[in-house]
Design an enzyme around this catalytic site. Structure first.
Site, mmCIF file in Angstrom:
data_model
loop_
_atom_site.group_PDB
_atom_site.id
_atom_site.type_symbol
_atom_site.label_atom_id
_atom_site.label_comp_id
_atom_site.label_asym_id
_atom_site.label_seq_id
_atom_site.Cartn_x
_atom_site.Cartn_y
_atom_site.Cartn_z
ATOM 1 N N MET A 38 2.128 -13.003 -5.717
ATOM 2 C CA MET A 38 1.638 -14.140 -4.920
ATOM 3 C C MET A 38 2.148 -15.473 -5.470
ATOM 4 O O MET A 38 1.421 -16.463 -5.480
ATOM 5 C CB MET A 38 0.098 -14.138 -4.888
ATOM 6 C CG MET A 38 -0.470 -12.931 -4.172
ATOM 7 S SD MET A 38 -2.273 -12.793 -4.317
ATOM 8 C CE MET A 38 -2.441 -11.927 -5.872
ATOM 9 N N ASP A 64 -5.787 -3.000 4.804
ATOM 10 C CA ASP A 64 -5.282 -4.342 4.491
ATOM 11 C C ASP A 64 -3.994 -4.668 5.252
ATOM 12 O O ASP A 64 -3.298 -3.778 5.742
ATOM 13 C CB ASP A 64 -4.981 -4.437 2.992
ATOM 14 C CG ASP A 64 -6.196 -4.892 2.216
ATOM 15 O OD1 ASP A 64 -7.203 -5.261 2.844
ATOM 16 O OD2 ASP A 64 -6.127 -4.874 0.975
ATOM 17 N N LYS A 84 -6.718 -10.360 5.428
ATOM 18 C CA LYS A 84 -7.328 -11.663 5.199
ATOM 19 C C LYS A 84 -6.340 -12.804 5.352
ATOM 20 O O LYS A 84 -6.523 -13.873 4.804
ATOM 21 C CB LYS A 84 -7.939 -11.684 3.805
ATOM 22 C CG LYS A 84 -9.184 -10.821 3.741
ATOM 23 C CD LYS A 84 -9.710 -10.703 2.347
ATOM 24 C CE LYS A 84 -8.753 -9.949 1.487
ATOM 25 N NZ LYS A 84 -9.331 -8.993 0.595
HETATM 26 N N1 SAH Z 1 -2.682 -4.470 -4.939
HETATM 27 C C1 SAH Z 1 -1.325 -4.909 -4.665
HETATM 28 C C2 SAH Z 1 -1.172 -6.405 -4.805
HETATM 29 C C3 SAH Z 1 -1.984 -7.222 -3.828
HETATM 30 S S1 SAH Z 1 -1.688 -8.935 -3.953
HETATM 31 C C4 SAH Z 1 -0.358 -4.150 -5.561
HETATM 32 O O1 SAH Z 1 -0.783 -3.478 -6.500
HETATM 33 O O2 SAH Z 1 0.840 -4.216 -5.312
HETATM 34 C C5 SAH Z 1 -0.429 -9.178 -2.719
HETATM 35 C C6 SAH Z 1 0.874 -9.519 -3.378
HETATM 36 O O3 SAH Z 1 1.518 -8.341 -3.829
HETATM 37 C C7 SAH Z 1 1.888 -10.172 -2.471
HETATM 38 O O4 SAH Z 1 1.669 -11.563 -2.335
HETATM 39 C C8 SAH Z 1 3.176 -9.905 -3.225
HETATM 40 O O5 SAH Z 1 3.306 -10.760 -4.346
HETATM 41 C C9 SAH Z 1 2.904 -8.509 -3.743
HETATM 42 N N2 SAH Z 1 3.470 -7.455 -2.886
HETATM 43 C C10 SAH Z 1 2.801 -6.505 -2.229
HETATM 44 N N3 SAH Z 1 3.650 -5.658 -1.604
HETATM 45 C C11 SAH Z 1 4.899 -6.095 -1.890
HETATM 46 C C12 SAH Z 1 6.201 -5.630 -1.581
HETATM 47 N N4 SAH Z 1 6.416 -4.548 -0.826
HETATM 48 N N5 SAH Z 1 7.259 -6.324 -2.072
HETATM 49 C C13 SAH Z 1 7.082 -7.405 -2.844
HETATM 50 N N6 SAH Z 1 5.867 -7.879 -3.175
HETATM 51 C C14 SAH Z 1 4.786 -7.244 -2.710
#
Ligand code: SAH
Length: 266
Positions: free
Chosen positions: A187, A44, A66
């Protein structure tokens, strides 16, 4: 692909692996072992090169992010790719940011693999919401402030033909207030104005809010604000995705130096 629905079609294997929030040291040992064993990695957007460095030389790395708004066709493409690679005998790792089962469409992927006769393994990762608040030194729960946590997506679907229902932010605000829950919004940056307006129907304007971008990475930064000032302070800081919005009284535990009304960056 003709035997993709055959219950005995599995030859290789597939593991959904959580890559954590970004810092490679937050990978689990199981995740590292799975990445090292993979012959094909489907990766991803949010998974960085530091993590891919654990892949074995010669492994096929396919970036299947995506970004760009189009969701359904690439998702079906990714799933077909996973299934055909397993059927060809590959050791497939589907590498996802955070935890594969939190807003990562991991559940859908497992269902589609199962329909093709493939049992996927899952390796958990540290989800971004957890890493984001820990980065500020505050807990998600606290006996004085919060008895629980709600992980919720802020991804707006309003006005679109979609099977996803729009989030009832007013209901969430009332529930968070009455049940004393911390809200952790993934998000949410794009739709922050709407989220703020709706949450203000149930939560006080002075409710503490923090927005953390790039949690756990060297470029991590955050804004500490209140629900009343949320969109103004976010815009002033130029905060963008990927970021986590945290709402709740647990943030009152942030270090005194952080407690000024607005603080940008680190
Ligand atoms: N599966 C992932 C989430 C995927 S959705 C998890 O468990 O973290 C993607 C969203 O995750 C982004 O839009 C943001 O809101 C958050 N995100 C992912 N990595 C991040 C990071 N390092 N810092 C802050 N937000 C993050």
């Amino acid at each position: 692909m003709s035997d993709s629905m055959n219950a005995s079609s599995q030859r290789g294997s597939c593991t959904l692996v959580g890559a954590g929030p970004g810092d490679p040291e937050l990978l689990t040992l199981k995740a590292v072992k799975a990445i090292q064993a993979a012959t094909v990695l489907l990766v991803d957007d949010l998974v960085g090169d530091d993590i891919l460095a654990y892949a074995r030389p010669g492994a096929r790395i396919v970036h299947v992010g995506k970004r760009g708004g189009c969701r359904s066709t690439p998702q079906a493409f990714i799933e077909r790719l996973m299934i055909s690679a397993v059927q060809e005998g590959e050791t497939v790792v589907r590498l996802k940011g955070g935890d594969p089962f939190i807003f990562g469409r991991g559940g859908e992927e497992v269902e589609h693999l199962r329909a093709a006769g493939i049992e996927a393994r899952v390796v958990n990762g540290i989800t971004a919401g957890l890493a984001a608040v820990s980065a500020l030194g505050v807990p998600l729960t606290h006996r004085d402030h919060a008895q629980g946590v709600l992980f919720v997506t802020g991804h707006a679907k309003t006005g679109e033909a979609s099977s996803e229902r729009a989030t009832d932010w007013r209901q969430l605000a009332a529930t968070a207030r009455d049940a004393r829950l911390t809200l952790v919004i993934y998000m949410g940056v794009t739709g922050v104005a709407h989220i703020q307006d709706e949450l203000l129907h149930g939560l006080a304007g002075e409710t503490p809010v923090a927005v953390i971008q790039h949690a756990s990475l060297p470029q991590q930064r955050h804004v500490a604000t209140t629900l009343a000032r949320l969109r103004t302070d976010l815009a002033a800081a130029g905060m963008a995705s990927p970021a986590i919005i945290v709402v709740g009284d647990v943030l009152r535990g942030m270090a005194a130096a952080e407690a000024s009304p607005t603080r940008f960056g680190t």
